[in-house]
Design a protein around this motif. Structure first.
Motif, PDB file in Angstrom:
ATOM      1  N   ARG A 109     -18.988   8.057  47.432  1.00 25.74           N
ATOM      2  CA  ARG A 109     -19.258   7.043  46.542  1.00 25.74           C
ATOM      3  C   ARG A 109     -20.214   5.959  46.942  1.00 25.74           C
ATOM      4  O   ARG A 109     -20.834   6.081  48.021  1.00 25.74           O
ATOM      5  N   PRO A 110     -20.614   5.131  46.138  1.00 31.53           N
ATOM      6  CA  PRO A 110     -21.701   3.977  46.523  1.00 31.53           C
ATOM      7  C   PRO A 110     -21.197   3.316  47.621  1.00 31.53           C
ATOM      8  O   PRO A 110     -19.875   3.034  47.748  1.00 31.53           O
ATOM      9  N   GLN A 111     -22.094   2.793  48.255  1.00 29.40           N
ATOM     10  CA  GLN A 111     -21.577   2.075  49.643  1.00 29.40           C
ATOM     11  C   GLN A 111     -20.658   0.766  49.336  1.00 29.40           C
ATOM     12  O   GLN A 111     -19.690   0.698  50.008  1.00 29.40           O
ATOM     13  N   GLU A 112     -20.962   0.168  48.155  1.00 35.10           N
ATOM     14  CA  GLU A 112     -20.061  -0.949  47.975  1.00 35.10           C
ATOM     15  C   GLU A 112     -18.647  -0.434  47.377  1.00 35.10           C
ATOM     16  O   GLU A 112     -17.776  -1.417  47.280  1.00 35.10           O
ATOM     17  N   PHE A 113     -18.493   0.740  47.154  1.00 31.74           N
ATOM     18  CA  PHE A 113     -17.014   1.205  46.427  1.00 31.74           C
ATOM     19  C   PHE A 113     -16.461   1.897  47.803  1.00 31.74           C
ATOM     20  O   PHE A 113     -15.200   2.424  47.529  1.00 31.74           O
ATOM     21  N   GLN A 114     -17.194   2.104  48.760  1.00 30.82           N
ATOM     22  CA  GLN A 114     -16.359   2.738  49.951  1.00 30.82           C
ATOM     23  C   GLN A 114     -15.291   2.019  50.301  1.00 30.82           C
ATOM     24  O   GLN A 114     -15.439   1.014  50.698  1.00 30.82           O
ATOM     25  N   THR A 116     -12.329   1.739  48.976  1.00 34.01           N
ATOM     26  CA  THR A 116     -11.771   0.789  48.070  1.00 34.01           C
ATOM     27  C   THR A 116     -10.824   2.074  47.283  1.00 34.01           C
ATOM     28  O   THR A 116     -11.057   3.503  47.519  1.00 34.01           O
TER      29      THR A 116
END
Length: 226
Positions: A109-114, A116
């Motif tokens: 997943r994109p870094q900002e969603f890892q 979560t």
């Protein structure tokens, strides 16, 4: 090339172990896994461990079953301790020590969603369940990429694959594809984290068993492709 007996042994071991592991990740009730008090159930688990995980797997399963006997023999107090540890590890109330969701461990997943929840794996699991005509029937709300649900779905696919019906080959392919896409990418990491984080010997043992089972089962999946 594997002989017929080896294949039958492997089928038995995979099915039994995934079923057991799935059961251990649901919230423990007061009668948590009491069916395993039956000697035949214990024998099946020990034999499955021997066939797939060999000597160390048998020793680990023996320790897990011994711990579970202690929980059940302690009655209400034993179950309260197990429930408290389940809550601390998997539920919270703040941040759980070991979130039991594929989305949380999904490094694609994109870094900002890892780190979560409710990622693409949740949606993929909802689709996979719907395609089989399955739905969640828990008494409480749970995300579809919860470890117990994914393990039980693997057990379902293996049960269909080894039922010797006309579509068994189709289900074996589905099971192995599901293993590679959903289980192997995160369950060894989750199992290792669980064994490290747990303060209760039962969940510590389950973490080790999960990690070992998935890592070793990779060989089963690869061999069946050839």
């Amino acid at each position: 090339m594997m002989n017929r007996q080896h294949c039958a042994d492997q089928e038995f071991a995979r099915t039994i172990l995934y079923q057991f592991l799935a059961m251990t990740f649901y919230e423990p009730a007061d009668n948590f896994l009491v069916e395993l008090e039956q000697e035949d159930s214990k024998k099946d688990l020990l034999e499955a461990s021997r066939l797939l995980l060999e000597v160390k797997g048998v020793e680990l399963m023996q320790e897990i079953l011994h711990t579970l006997d202690g929980v059940n023999n302690a009655g209400k107090l034993g179950h309260q301790d197990l429930k408290a540890e389940y809550t601390r590890l998997f539920l919270g109330p703040m941040s759980p020590a070991c979130p039991p969701y594929e989305s949380y461990f999904d490094t694609n997943r994109p870094q900002e969603f890892q780190g979560t929840l409710m990622g693409p794996s949740s949606e993929a699991m909802e689709i996979a369940l719907a395609e089989e005509g399955l739905e969640l029937t828990l008494d409480y709300a749970e995300l579809s990429d919860h470890v117990a649900i994914e393990l039980e779905f693997m057990y379902y696919l293996l049960s269909r694959a080894y039922a010797e019906e006309k579509d068994s080959d189709v289900y074996l392919k589905k099971a192995n594809a599901f293993f590679m896409e959903h289980l192997f990418p995160w369950l060894p990491k989750f199992g290792a984290k669980l064994s490290k984080e747990s303060r209760h010997p039962f969940y510590k043992g389950i973490g080790l068993l999960l990690e070992s089972t998935v890592k070793i089962d990779l060989g089963s999946v690869v061999n069946q492709k050839h």
